[in-house]
Design a protein around this motif. Sequence first.
Motif, PDB file in Angstrom:
ATOM      1  N   GLY A 262     -18.629 -15.868  49.425  1.00 50.66           N
ATOM      2  CA  GLY A 262     -17.183 -15.615  49.541  1.00 50.66           C
ATOM      3  C   GLY A 262     -16.627 -14.840  48.364  1.00 50.66           C
ATOM      4  N   ARG A 263     -17.053 -15.223  47.155  1.00 49.63           N
ATOM      5  CA  ARG A 263     -16.493 -14.555  45.966  1.00 49.63           C
ATOM      6  C   ARG A 263     -17.243 -13.272  45.616  1.00 49.63           C
ATOM      7  N   ASN A 264     -18.216 -12.882  46.461  1.00 47.17           N
ATOM      8  CA  ASN A 264     -18.989 -11.650  46.211  1.00 47.17           C
ATOM      9  C   ASN A 264     -18.921 -10.688  47.401  1.00 47.17           C
ATOM     10  N   ALA A 265     -17.814 -10.775  48.137  1.00 48.03           N
ATOM     11  CA  ALA A 265     -17.656  -9.943  49.341  1.00 48.03           C
ATOM     12  C   ALA A 265     -17.741  -8.456  49.005  1.00 48.03           C
ATOM     13  N   ASP A 266     -17.251  -8.078  47.792  1.00 50.09           N
ATOM     14  CA  ASP A 266     -17.293  -6.659  47.405  1.00 50.09           C
ATOM     15  C   ASP A 266     -18.726  -6.158  47.260  1.00 50.09           C
ATOM     16  N   VAL A 267     -19.613  -6.990  46.691  1.00 50.87           N
ATOM     17  CA  VAL A 267     -21.030  -6.596  46.531  1.00 50.87           C
ATOM     18  C   VAL A 267     -21.693  -6.481  47.901  1.00 50.87           C
ATOM     19  N   ILE A 268     -21.399  -7.441  48.770  1.00 54.26           N
ATOM     20  CA  ILE A 268     -21.984  -7.425  50.123  1.00 54.26           C
ATOM     21  C   ILE A 268     -21.556  -6.158  50.862  1.00 54.26           C
ATOM     22  N   ALA A 269     -20.284  -5.794  50.745  1.00 56.54           N
ATOM     23  CA  ALA A 269     -19.775  -4.592  51.428  1.00 56.54           C
ATOM     24  C   ALA A 269     -20.392  -3.322  50.842  1.00 56.54           C
ATOM     25  N   ALA A 270     -20.606  -3.317  49.519  1.00 54.80           N
ATOM     26  CA  ALA A 270     -21.125  -2.114  48.849  1.00 54.80           C
ATOM     27  C   ALA A 270     -22.639  -1.977  48.952  1.00 54.80           C
ATOM     28  N   THR A 271     -23.323  -3.061  49.350  1.00 53.57           N
ATOM     29  CA  THR A 271     -24.793  -3.047  49.435  1.00 53.57           C
ATOM     30  C   THR A 271     -25.210  -3.514  50.828  1.00 53.57           C
ATOM     31  N   PRO A 272     -25.005  -2.685  51.853  1.00 59.80           N
ATOM     32  CA  PRO A 272     -25.305  -3.159  53.212  1.00 59.80           C
ATOM     33  C   PRO A 272     -26.803  -3.379  53.417  1.00 59.80           C
ATOM     34  N   LEU A 273     -27.166  -4.558  53.873  1.00 64.29           N
ATOM     35  CA  LEU A 273     -28.571  -4.865  54.155  1.00 64.29           C
ATOM     36  C   LEU A 273     -28.911  -4.457  55.581  1.00 64.29           C
ATOM     37  N   ARG A 274     -30.148  -4.007  55.779  1.00 59.84           N
ATOM     38  CA  ARG A 274     -30.595  -3.673  57.144  1.00 59.84           C
ATOM     39  C   ARG A 274     -30.877  -4.958  57.914  1.00 59.84           C
ATOM     40  N   PHE A 275     -31.401  -5.963  57.219  1.00 57.84           N
ATOM     41  CA  PHE A 275     -31.651  -7.285  57.807  1.00 57.84           C
ATOM     42  C   PHE A 275     -31.907  -8.275  56.678  1.00 57.84           C
ATOM     43  N   LEU A 276     -31.879  -9.590  57.021  1.00 58.04           N
ATOM     44  CA  LEU A 276     -32.279 -10.659  56.101  1.00 58.04           C
ATOM     45  C   LEU A 276     -33.423 -11.391  56.786  1.00 58.04           C
ATOM     46  N   ARG A 277     -34.358 -11.920  56.002  1.00 57.95           N
ATOM     47  CA  ARG A 277     -35.489 -12.634  56.599  1.00 57.95           C
ATOM     48  C   ARG A 277     -35.552 -14.049  56.042  1.00 57.95           C
ATOM     49  N   SER A 278     -35.907 -15.000  56.912  1.00 60.62           N
ATOM     50  CA  SER A 278     -36.071 -16.386  56.479  1.00 60.62           C
ATOM     51  C   SER A 278     -37.408 -16.898  56.977  1.00 60.62           C
ATOM     52  N   SER A 279     -38.108 -17.662  56.127  1.00 60.22           N
ATOM     53  CA  SER A 279     -39.396 -18.213  56.548  1.00 60.22           C
ATOM     54  C   SER A 279     -39.742 -19.423  55.699  1.00 60.22           C
TER      55      SER A 279
END
Length: 509
Positions: A262-279
């Motif tokens: 929530g407090r890092n929305a600017d970083v998330i918007a400026a660094t778009p990920l193609r996908f996230l992986r979980s395992s």
Amino acid sequence: MHETMSALLSGHDGAAPAIGAPGRDWLSYEGLRTLTAEVKAALNGMGIGKGDRVAIVLPNGPEMATAFVSIAQVATTAPLNPAYREEEYDFYLSDLKAKALVVMADYDGPALAAATKAGMTIVRLSVPEGAPAGAFALSSDASGTGDAASPSADDVALILHTSGTTSRPKIVPLLQSNIAASAEHIKVSLELTAADRCMNVMPLFHIHGLIAAVTASLAAGASVWCAPGFDALRFFGWMKEAQPTWYTAVPTMHQAILSRAGRNADVIAATPLRFLRSSSASLPAQVMVALNETFNAPVVEAYGMTEAAHQMACNPLASGTQKPGAVGIPAGPQMRIAHETENHLVDGTGEVVISGPNVTPGYEGNPEANEKNFFEAEGERWFRTGDQGAFDGDGYLHLTGRLKEIINRGGEKISPLEVDGVLLDHPDVAQVVTFAMPHPKLGEEVAAALVLKDGATATEKDIRAFAAERMADFKVPRKVIILDEIPKGATGKMQRIGLAEKLGLVEKA
């Protein structure tokens, strides 16, 4: 199909970035090739070569990544957790029959004490001033002539122990061909290209980080930015610096990242990920949905284990094809369902079994475990994963839990994952782990440990009442413990087995 790690990593653009780290220059593919040649010459000159076992105890970071990649093209690697105590190193080093130990130049910890006692060759790793990420030099007092032949497809590249919770850990040898096949499978299922960049936060003594983050990226000619471990407080700062296209983590890490998103929305918007992986553990459906909404990118859950050189199944990448609660479709090996005690394949729910080029040939020095875990059927050799599950009509695998973690309450079988899923729907619950608690009459009873969201006020009674409205009475946890933090294993996974003892709910045997 590539058969060795050397073949897997060859042919990429030499000028392209391969390995990065905070505040360091990038190591190029040409630099990585040069490093590998230097490592081979250095180890051979210390009397270490093909077939020799080299234990690696290094902090998480770029040198751990490049040490694994380069040493595995010369000898057999055995990465160990830097947090072990001396007695643990005594056991693992002798169990692995390691010939040498690689440590940082200034290291003076318990691994060194154990290796010195065992008369092993000590190899010191130093990082030259101003060197790019992952560049290093090796030195040792030992000299000799190691077998300089390059490892072949059938040579062991990597040795790991299973995380045995109840019994002595088993040795899993993974061949060059197993590693190459698994890296290729992950590259294909994630559609990795040279333009991709993984930000690695996984420990690199664990199969998940070594293969999914590092080796699969390098197989694609892509780049890996190696953080010094996982730290939710520093994650978004690293993300800004690394500019990744994806990251891979275990569910508890994803949950910690979400709590600070929530407090890092600017970083998330400026660094778009193609996908996230979980395992490495089941990702609760609620967490998958929250990650997808937060990062506005597909969340790909994969299913892996050490004996399969990591990946077995993976959710597809195309938008909207991920199924929350499913670990995906077969992604590399063949996957079927077998009878839980008899050696034949079945339809419906049962034990998940696999067969394919990424599967270990068998546990080392443990004929009993091999007899129990491998069987022949329909012309294939199948490995029993120890997980219970079933495929749905679309071919997605849904796990109901580890067979040894299924709770047996007076003959009623309860899936801890199912109870987790119900409790996570409670608006106040942030994390949960359901486990078996001994019971004098029923054998086992259902218990759950959970962490509440910040500022939440739900009580044990509230949680049990919520569960009672949503599932059969025998599945409702009789004991709910609210904690500040759930105890986790070395790789960040929550461990159900032994949790009742850890939390003081049972007399220690």
